[in-house]
Design a protein around this motif. Structure first.
Motif, PDB file in Angstrom:
ATOM      1  N   ALA A 173      83.500  29.827  34.138  1.00  0.00           N
ATOM      2  CA  ALA A 173      83.688  28.558  34.852  1.00  0.00           C
ATOM      3  C   ALA A 173      82.819  27.441  34.269  1.00  0.00           C
ATOM      4  CB  ALA A 173      83.379  28.746  36.332  1.00  0.00           C
ATOM      5  N   GLU A 174      81.626  27.821  33.766  1.00  0.00           N
ATOM      6  CA  GLU A 174      80.752  26.771  33.224  1.00  0.00           C
ATOM      7  C   GLU A 174      81.284  26.188  31.915  1.00  0.00           C
ATOM      8  OE1 GLU A 174      78.467  30.718  32.361  1.00  0.00           O
ATOM      9  OE2 GLU A 174      79.608  29.831  34.021  1.00  0.00           O
ATOM     10  N   ALA A 175      82.263  26.856  31.300  1.00  0.00           N
ATOM     11  CA  ALA A 175      82.862  26.341  30.065  1.00  0.00           C
ATOM     12  C   ALA A 175      83.961  25.325  30.349  1.00  0.00           C
ATOM     13  CB  ALA A 175      83.425  27.488  29.231  1.00  0.00           C
ATOM     14  N   ALA A 176      84.302  25.157  31.633  1.00  0.00           N
ATOM     15  CA  ALA A 176      85.352  24.220  32.032  1.00  0.00           C
ATOM     16  C   ALA A 176      84.751  23.088  32.857  1.00  0.00           C
ATOM     17  CB  ALA A 176      86.409  24.946  32.858  1.00  0.00           C
ATOM     18  N   THR A 177      85.459  21.975  32.901  1.00  0.00           N
ATOM     19  CA  THR A 177      85.099  20.883  33.812  1.00  0.00           C
ATOM     20  C   THR A 177      85.976  21.002  35.051  1.00  0.00           C
ATOM     21  OG1 THR A 177      84.532  19.457  31.946  1.00  0.00           O
ATOM     22  CG2 THR A 177      84.901  18.387  34.081  1.00  0.00           C
ATOM     23  N   VAL A 178      85.359  21.241  36.199  1.00  0.00           N
ATOM     24  CA  VAL A 178      86.090  21.423  37.451  1.00  0.00           C
ATOM     25  C   VAL A 178      85.870  20.186  38.320  1.00  0.00           C
ATOM     26  CG1 VAL A 178      86.363  22.858  39.510  1.00  0.00           C
ATOM     27  CG2 VAL A 178      85.847  23.933  37.308  1.00  0.00           C
ATOM     28  N   THR A 179      86.943  19.412  38.531  1.00  0.00           N
ATOM     29  CA  THR A 179      86.861  18.153  39.267  1.00  0.00           C
ATOM     30  C   THR A 179      87.580  18.288  40.608  1.00  0.00           C
ATOM     31  OG1 THR A 179      86.981  17.016  37.137  1.00  0.00           O
ATOM     32  CG2 THR A 179      87.269  15.675  39.128  1.00  0.00           C
ATOM     33  N   PRO A 180      86.877  18.115  41.727  1.00  0.00           N
ATOM     34  CA  PRO A 180      87.542  18.256  43.039  1.00  0.00           C
ATOM     35  C   PRO A 180      88.697  17.276  43.200  1.00  0.00           C
ATOM     36  CG  PRO A 180      85.141  18.180  43.278  1.00  0.00           C
ATOM     37  CD  PRO A 180      85.440  17.814  41.857  1.00  0.00           C
ATOM     38  N   GLN A 181      89.777  17.753  43.821  1.00  0.00           N
ATOM     39  CA  GLN A 181      90.897  16.887  44.186  1.00  0.00           C
ATOM     40  C   GLN A 181      90.871  16.672  45.700  1.00  0.00           C
ATOM     41  OE1 GLN A 181      93.870  19.391  41.432  1.00  0.00           O
ATOM     42  NE2 GLN A 181      94.920  17.754  42.508  1.00  0.00           N
ATOM     43  N   VAL A 182      91.445  15.571  46.128  1.00  0.00           N
ATOM     44  CA  VAL A 182      91.598  15.354  47.569  1.00  0.00           C
ATOM     45  C   VAL A 182      92.652  16.335  48.067  1.00  0.00           C
ATOM     46  CG1 VAL A 182      92.269  13.734  49.382  1.00  0.00           C
ATOM     47  CG2 VAL A 182      90.978  12.933  47.388  1.00  0.00           C
ATOM     48  N   SER A 183      92.276  17.195  49.008  1.00  0.00           N
ATOM     49  CA  SER A 183      93.209  18.205  49.498  1.00  0.00           C
ATOM     50  C   SER A 183      93.279  18.132  51.021  1.00  0.00           C
ATOM     51  CB  SER A 183      92.785  19.608  49.044  1.00  0.00           C
ATOM     52  OG  SER A 183      91.423  19.851  49.275  1.00  0.00           O
ATOM     53  N   LEU A 184      94.484  18.356  51.541  1.00  0.00           N
ATOM     54  CA  LEU A 184      94.682  18.300  52.986  1.00  0.00           C
ATOM     55  C   LEU A 184      93.852  19.361  53.694  1.00  0.00           C
ATOM     56  CD1 LEU A 184      96.231  17.184  55.464  1.00  0.00           C
ATOM     57  CD2 LEU A 184      97.994  18.896  54.985  1.00  0.00           C
ATOM     58  N   ASP A 185      93.899  20.587  53.176  1.00  0.00           N
ATOM     59  CA  ASP A 185      93.170  21.706  53.776  1.00  0.00           C
ATOM     60  C   ASP A 185      91.736  21.691  53.264  1.00  0.00           C
ATOM     61  OD1 ASP A 185      92.198  24.055  54.786  1.00  0.00           O
ATOM     62  OD2 ASP A 185      93.602  25.362  53.734  1.00  0.00           O
ATOM     63  N   LEU A 186      90.834  21.267  54.120  1.00  0.00           N
ATOM     64  CA  LEU A 186      89.429  21.131  53.711  1.00  0.00           C
ATOM     65  C   LEU A 186      88.746  22.484  53.550  1.00  0.00           C
ATOM     66  CD1 LEU A 186      88.540  18.218  56.150  1.00  0.00           C
ATOM     67  CD2 LEU A 186      89.144  18.044  53.731  1.00  0.00           C
ATOM     68  N   THR A 187      89.362  23.555  54.072  1.00  0.00           N
ATOM     69  CA  THR A 187      88.742  24.885  53.982  1.00  0.00           C
ATOM     70  C   THR A 187      89.214  25.661  52.754  1.00  0.00           C
ATOM     71  OG1 THR A 187      90.467  25.884  55.360  1.00  0.00           O
ATOM     72  CG2 THR A 187      88.527  25.005  56.492  1.00  0.00           C
ATOM     73  N   ARG A 188      90.215  25.140  52.039  1.00  0.00           N
ATOM     74  CA  ARG A 188      90.648  25.744  50.765  1.00  0.00           C
ATOM     75  C   ARG A 188      90.836  24.608  49.765  1.00  0.00           C
ATOM     76  NH1 ARG A 188      95.143  29.548  51.739  1.00  0.00           N
ATOM     77  NH2 ARG A 188      93.531  31.126  51.947  1.00  0.00           N
ATOM     78  N   PRO A 189      89.730  24.073  49.256  1.00  0.00           N
ATOM     79  CA  PRO A 189      89.806  22.883  48.410  1.00  0.00           C
ATOM     80  C   PRO A 189      90.472  23.157  47.055  1.00  0.00           C
ATOM     81  CG  PRO A 189      87.556  23.730  48.486  1.00  0.00           C
ATOM     82  CD  PRO A 189      88.346  24.514  49.484  1.00  0.00           C
ATOM     83  N   LEU A 190      91.118  22.129  46.540  1.00  0.00           N
ATOM     84  CA  LEU A 190      91.773  22.201  45.235  1.00  0.00           C
ATOM     85  C   LEU A 190      90.930  21.459  44.204  1.00  0.00           C
ATOM     86  CD1 LEU A 190      95.434  21.330  46.323  1.00  0.00           C
ATOM     87  CD2 LEU A 190      94.352  23.583  46.213  1.00  0.00           C
ATOM     88  N   ALA A 191      91.181  21.760  42.938  1.00  0.00           N
ATOM     89  CA  ALA A 191      90.450  21.092  41.867  1.00  0.00           C
ATOM     90  C   ALA A 191      91.309  21.019  40.615  1.00  0.00           C
ATOM     91  CB  ALA A 191      89.145  21.837  41.564  1.00  0.00           C
ATOM     92  N   THR A 192      90.952  20.083  39.757  1.00  0.00           N
ATOM     93  CA  THR A 192      91.538  20.004  38.419  1.00  0.00           C
ATOM     94  C   THR A 192      90.598  20.701  37.447  1.00  0.00           C
ATOM     95  OG1 THR A 192      92.658  17.917  38.890  1.00  0.00           O
ATOM     96  CG2 THR A 192      92.245  18.426  36.576  1.00  0.00           C
ATOM     97  N   VAL A 193      91.157  21.561  36.607  1.00  0.00           N
ATOM     98  CA  VAL A 193      90.373  22.289  35.608  1.00  0.00           C
ATOM     99  C   VAL A 193      90.699  21.711  34.240  1.00  0.00           C
ATOM    100  CG1 VAL A 193      90.030  24.522  34.473  1.00  0.00           C
ATOM    101  CG2 VAL A 193      90.250  24.406  36.970  1.00  0.00           C
ATOM    102  N   THR A 194      89.681  21.214  33.547  1.00  0.00           N
ATOM    103  CA  THR A 194      89.859  20.639  32.215  1.00  0.00           C
ATOM    104  C   THR A 194      89.125  21.490  31.189  1.00  0.00           C
ATOM    105  OG1 THR A 194      89.941  18.435  33.225  1.00  0.00           O
ATOM    106  CG2 THR A 194      89.651  18.543  30.836  1.00  0.00           C
ATOM    107  N   LEU A 195      89.850  21.872  30.155  1.00  0.00           N
ATOM    108  CA  LEU A 195      89.272  22.675  29.069  1.00  0.00           C
ATOM    109  C   LEU A 195      89.307  21.852  27.788  1.00  0.00           C
ATOM    110  CD1 LEU A 195      91.148  26.023  29.813  1.00  0.00           C
ATOM    111  CD2 LEU A 195      88.843  25.411  30.529  1.00  0.00           C
ATOM    112  N   ALA A 196      88.153  21.737  27.135  1.00  0.00           N
ATOM    113  CA  ALA A 196      88.059  20.977  25.888  1.00  0.00           C
ATOM    114  C   ALA A 196      87.341  21.844  24.848  1.00  0.00           C
ATOM    115  CB  ALA A 196      87.316  19.668  26.116  1.00  0.00           C
ATOM    116  N   GLY A 197      88.107  22.756  24.269  1.00  0.00           N
ATOM    117  CA  GLY A 197      87.521  23.663  23.280  1.00  0.00           C
ATOM    118  C   GLY A 197      86.751  24.799  23.915  1.00  0.00           C
TER     119      GLY A 197
END
Length: 360
Positions: free
Chosen positions: A176-200
Motif C-alpha cells: 500500500a505504501e507504494a501507491a498513492t491512496v486518495t480518499p473519495q467522497v462516499s455516501l457510506d461513511l463506514t466503508r470509505p472509498l478511495a482512488t489508488v494511483t500507481l506511478a511505477g
C-alpha cells in the motif's frame, strides 16, 4: 441435494453469532461509530484486532493447512449479518472475503496466511460497483512496474496490500505504501472509498486476474446479501421497538392499524431476504447452483434493505432525521450496498441469461 432444513442456522453458527454480537455490543456502540465517521480515520482498528487476532474470524474461508479456520461461507455470512447489524467500520468483507477469495483462486499461500491472521489487511483494487463478469479497469505494466489509476476502491485507506489487475492479464500484489491512496467522497461513511494511483510501483504477480476477480466478486455479491440482511433486520427491530415506546394522541403509535400493516409487510420481506441470503451462503459453500442463487439473492436484497432503512427513518419521526440517531448510517450503508458488486437490475439481467428467460 440441498433441502430447506440445510438453510437453518446450526448450533455452531448460532454460537458464533452470539459471540460476535456480544463483542460488537461492547465495542461498537452507535455513538462511537458516528463519532469515528467525523474523523479522518473512520475504520476501527481495535475492533478489527478483536475480531481477527482475538476470534480468528479473518481466516474463516481459508483452509487450516494454509493458516486459516477452515470454515465455510455459511459462517462468514453469520459474521457479516452481525457486522451489518452494527454497521461496523471494519474491512471484513473487503479483506476476509474479497481479497481472500482472489488469493484462494490464485493458489497464493504466503499472503493468504497473512490475511487469515488479520495482521495484514488486503483490498482488491476493483471498483466497489463492479459485478462478477463485468469489465475490470486495469493498470499498465511497463518495464516490470505498474502505472495507472483505479477509482472506487473500498477500504483502500486501511489496506496493507492491494491486489491490482494489470493489462497483461495478471493480478499483482502491491504494498500500500507504494501507491498513492486518495480518499473519495462516499455516501457510506463506514466503508470509505478511495482512488489508488500507481506511478511505477513494484508488484508481485500472484496469479491470473480474470478467474480470481470473478471468484472474488461472486463471493462478495453472495455474502453481501447477509450484510444487507443484518442492516434490514436492525432497521425492522429498532423501528418496532421505538413504535412500542412512542405515544401520540395518548396512544401507543405501534397500535395504529396502518403502521401495523407497513411493519407486517416489512417483516415478510426481511424473512424472505433471510432465506435468499442463507441460500446464497450455502450455495457458495457447496458449489451447487451458485451463480443462479447468488443472482437471486442480490436481485432481492438491495431493494429490501433500502426500503427497511427508509421506513425506519420515516417511522422514527423527527428523531430519525437527526445526526445523533444511527438510522442514517444504516440508510447510507443500504444505499451504498445497493450498487456494490452489481445493482439489483444487473443481477436480474444476469439471472435471466442463466435460466434462459431473456426479455424479447
Amino acid at each position: 441435494m440441498t433441502t430447506q432444513s440445510d438453510l437453518l442456522y446450526s448450533e455452531e453458527e448460532e454460537a458464533l453469532r452470539a459471540a460476535v454480537r456480544d463483542l460488537l455490543t461492547d465495542h461498537c456502540a452507535p455513538a462511537g461509530v458516528i463519532a469515528r465517521t467525523e474523523t479522518d480515520a473512520p475504520h476501527d482498528r481495535a475492533l478489527w484486532k478483536s475480531l481477527t487476532e482475538g476470534m480468528g474470524l479473518a481466516g474463516l474461508l481459508v483452509p487450516e493447512e494454509q493458516g486459516g479456520q477452515g470454515a465455510s461461507h455459511r459462517e462468514a455470512a453469520v459474521v457479516l449479518e452481525e457486522l451489518g447489524r452494527a454497521v461496523a467500520p471494519v474491512p471484513y468483507l473487503t479483506s476476509a472475503v474479497v481479497a481472500t477469495e482472489a488469493l484462494l483462486a490464485c493458489g497464493e499461500r504466503e499472503l493468504l496466511a497473512q490475511l487469515a491472521s488479520g495482521r495484514t489487511i488486503g483490498a482488491l483494487a476493483v471498483g466497489l460497483h463492479t459485478a462478477a463478469g463485468a469489465p475490470v479497469t486495469t493498470v499498465r505494466l511497463e518495464n516490470g512496474t505498474l502505472h495507472g489509476e483505479l477509482t472506487g476502491i473500498a477500504d483502500a485507506a486501511v489496506a496493507d496490500v492491494l491486489l491490482v489487475p494489470a493489462d497483461d492479464g495478471g493480478l499483482y500484489a502491491v504494498a500500500a505504501e507504494a501507491a498513492t491512496v486518495t480518499p473519495q467522497v462516499s455516501l457510506d461513511l463506514t466503508r470509505p472509498l478511495a482512488t489508488v494511483t500507481l506511478a511505477g510501483a513494484a508488484g508481485r504477480r500472484v496469479g491470473d486476474c480474470a478467474p480470481a476477480v470473478r471468484r472474488a466478486l461472486r463471493a462478495a455479491a453472495g455474502l453481501l446479501a447477509s450484510e444487507q440482511l443484518g442492516v434490514a433486520d436492525w432497521a425492522l427491530t429498532e423501528t418496532v421497538r421505538y413504535l412500542k415506546e412512542r405515544r401520540q394522541f395518548n396512544r401507543q403509535v405501534g397500535g395504529f392499524q396502518a403502521l401495523k400493516h407497513r411493519l407486517a409487510q416489512l417483516w415478510l420481506e426481511v424473512v424472505s431476504l433471510r432465506a435468499a441470503a442463507r441460500a446464497a451462503a450455502d450455495a457458495l459453500s457447496t458449489g451447487a447452483d451458485t451463480d443462479v442463487t447468488v443472482a437471486v439473492a442480490q436481485a432481492y436484497a438491495a431493494p429490501v434493505a433500502v426500503r427497511a432503512t427508509e421506513e425506519a427513518l420515516q417511522l422514527h419521526g423527527g428523531i430519525g432525521m437527526t445526526w445523533e440517531h444511527p438510522v442514517h448510517l444504516y440508510l447510507k450503508r443500504a444505499k451504498a450496498d445497493s450498487i456494490a458488486y452489481g445493482t439489483a437490475g444487473a443481477h436480474r439481467s444476469a439471472l435471466a441469461g442463466l435460466v434462459d428467460l431473456q426479455a424479447p
